[in-house]
Write a protein that holds these residues in place. Structure first.
Motif, mmCIF file in Angstrom:
data_model
loop_
_atom_site.group_PDB
_atom_site.id
_atom_site.type_symbol
_atom_site.label_atom_id
_atom_site.label_comp_id
_atom_site.label_asym_id
_atom_site.label_seq_id
_atom_site.Cartn_x
_atom_site.Cartn_y
_atom_site.Cartn_z
ATOM 1 N N SER A 10 0.812 -1.210 0.000
ATOM 2 C CA SER A 10 0.000 0.000 0.000
ATOM 3 C C SER A 10 0.848 1.264 0.000
ATOM 4 C CB SER A 10 -0.920 -0.001 1.224
ATOM 5 O OG SER A 10 -0.146 0.157 2.400
ATOM 6 N N GLY A 11 2.168 1.072 0.046
ATOM 7 C CA GLY A 11 3.041 2.227 0.031
ATOM 8 C C GLY A 11 3.209 2.859 1.394
ATOM 9 N N GLY A 12 2.754 2.211 2.448
ATOM 10 C CA GLY A 12 2.902 2.734 3.798
ATOM 11 C C GLY A 12 4.353 2.670 4.246
ATOM 12 N N HIS A 13 4.661 3.418 5.276
ATOM 13 C CA HIS A 13 6.009 3.418 5.814
ATOM 14 C C HIS A 13 6.135 2.274 6.806
ATOM 15 C CE1 HIS A 13 6.777 7.297 3.996
ATOM 16 N NE2 HIS A 13 5.564 7.659 4.407
ATOM 17 N N LEU A 14 7.271 1.623 6.787
ATOM 18 C CA LEU A 14 7.478 0.491 7.677
ATOM 19 C C LEU A 14 8.585 0.825 8.659
ATOM 20 C CD1 LEU A 14 6.556 -2.353 8.291
ATOM 21 C CD2 LEU A 14 8.303 -3.191 6.745
ATOM 22 N N ASP A 15 8.265 0.768 9.903
ATOM 23 C CA ASP A 15 9.221 1.008 10.963
ATOM 24 C C ASP A 15 10.187 -0.172 11.023
ATOM 25 O OD1 ASP A 15 10.518 1.741 13.298
ATOM 26 O OD2 ASP A 15 8.917 0.996 14.597
ATOM 27 N N PRO A 16 11.495 0.075 10.916
ATOM 28 C CA PRO A 16 12.453 -1.035 10.962
ATOM 29 C C PRO A 16 12.333 -1.872 12.238
ATOM 30 C CG PRO A 16 13.549 0.968 10.246
ATOM 31 C CD PRO A 16 12.168 1.359 10.680
ATOM 32 N N GLY A 17 12.010 -1.240 13.353
ATOM 33 C CA GLY A 17 11.840 -1.980 14.607
ATOM 34 C C GLY A 17 10.647 -2.915 14.540
ATOM 35 N N ALA A 18 9.550 -2.446 13.943
ATOM 36 C CA ALA A 18 8.355 -3.275 13.797
ATOM 37 C C ALA A 18 8.624 -4.435 12.844
ATOM 38 C CB ALA A 18 7.184 -2.436 13.292
ATOM 39 N N LEU A 19 9.359 -4.170 11.792
ATOM 40 C CA LEU A 19 9.721 -5.224 10.849
ATOM 41 C C LEU A 19 10.566 -6.286 11.540
ATOM 42 C CD1 LEU A 19 9.767 -6.417 8.010
ATOM 43 C CD2 LEU A 19 11.755 -4.969 7.530
ATOM 44 N N MET A 20 11.530 -5.837 12.339
ATOM 45 C CA MET A 20 12.397 -6.773 13.057
ATOM 46 C C MET A 20 11.573 -7.621 14.017
ATOM 47 S SD MET A 20 15.296 -7.944 13.164
ATOM 48 C CE MET A 20 16.907 -7.266 13.190
ATOM 49 N N GLU A 21 10.604 -7.011 14.692
ATOM 50 C CA GLU A 21 9.738 -7.766 15.604
ATOM 51 C C GLU A 21 8.921 -8.805 14.849
ATOM 52 O OE1 GLU A 21 9.355 -8.197 18.951
ATOM 53 O OE2 GLU A 21 11.234 -7.086 18.896
ATOM 54 N N GLN A 22 8.404 -8.435 13.685
ATOM 55 C CA GLN A 22 7.633 -9.384 12.876
ATOM 56 C C GLN A 22 8.507 -10.563 12.462
ATOM 57 O OE1 GLN A 22 6.125 -6.959 9.655
ATOM 58 N NE2 GLN A 22 4.124 -6.756 10.650
ATOM 59 N N VAL A 23 9.720 -10.272 12.063
ATOM 60 C CA VAL A 23 10.649 -11.335 11.652
ATOM 61 C C VAL A 23 10.960 -12.249 12.839
ATOM 62 C CG1 VAL A 23 13.012 -11.803 10.874
ATOM 63 C CG2 VAL A 23 11.640 -10.045 9.737
ATOM 64 N N LYS A 24 11.186 -11.659 14.010
ATOM 65 C CA LYS A 24 11.467 -12.460 15.201
ATOM 66 C C LYS A 24 10.300 -13.378 15.548
ATOM 67 C CE LYS A 24 14.676 -9.286 17.481
ATOM 68 N NZ LYS A 24 14.871 -8.395 18.638
ATOM 69 N N VAL A 25 9.083 -12.851 15.441
ATOM 70 C CA VAL A 25 7.899 -13.660 15.731
ATOM 71 C C VAL A 25 7.788 -14.800 14.719
ATOM 72 C CG1 VAL A 25 5.373 -13.648 15.727
ATOM 73 C CG2 VAL A 25 6.625 -11.856 16.933
ATOM 74 N N GLN A 26 8.001 -14.498 13.458
ATOM 75 C CA GLN A 26 7.913 -15.531 12.426
ATOM 76 C C GLN A 26 8.980 -16.605 12.637
ATOM 77 O OE1 GLN A 26 8.091 -13.295 8.774
ATOM 78 N NE2 GLN A 26 5.899 -12.838 8.813
ATOM 79 N N ILE A 27 10.174 -16.211 13.016
ATOM 80 C CA ILE A 27 11.244 -17.172 13.284
ATOM 81 C C ILE A 27 10.887 -18.024 14.497
ATOM 82 C CG2 ILE A 27 13.632 -17.404 14.081
ATOM 83 C CD1 ILE A 27 14.277 -14.989 12.244
#
Length: 92
Positions: A10-27
């Motif tokens: 959607s072209g939204g801005h992604l907070d690097p910290g939020a992205l890192m948290e999502q990756v950690k949860v997925q891992i």
């Protein structure tokens, strides 16, 4: 938190910290799934000689003990890994 909805499409801005948290949860989820699959495979192969419609008492106890052992071993390795990561981060 991220401004926008955090969705790349959607072209939204992604907070690097939020992205890192999502990756950690997925891992973490992937690791838990892998642990459960390995535990099930190993314990079943070790404890169940002839698969049937149910497990007898000795098979149930064997599977339970095998799963306990596997979880203890997993937790020991995880603690050692986390300890090593903390030491390495402290030395940076």
């Amino acid at each position: 938190m991220a401004s926008g909805n955090g969705d790349f499409a959607s072209g939204g801005h992604l907070d690097p910290g939020a992205l890192m948290e999502q990756v950690k949860v997925q891992i973490s989820v992937a690791n838990a799934q892998e642990l459960l699959q390995r535990m099930t495979d190993k314990c079943f192969r070790k404890c169940v000689g002839k698969p049937g419609s149910s497990l007898d008492n000795s098979e149930q106890k064997c599977v339970a003990m095998g799963m306990d052992w596997y979880m203890d071993a997993w937790n020991t390795v995880l603690r050692a890994y986390n300890s090593r990561l903390q030491r390495e981060r402290a030395n940076m």
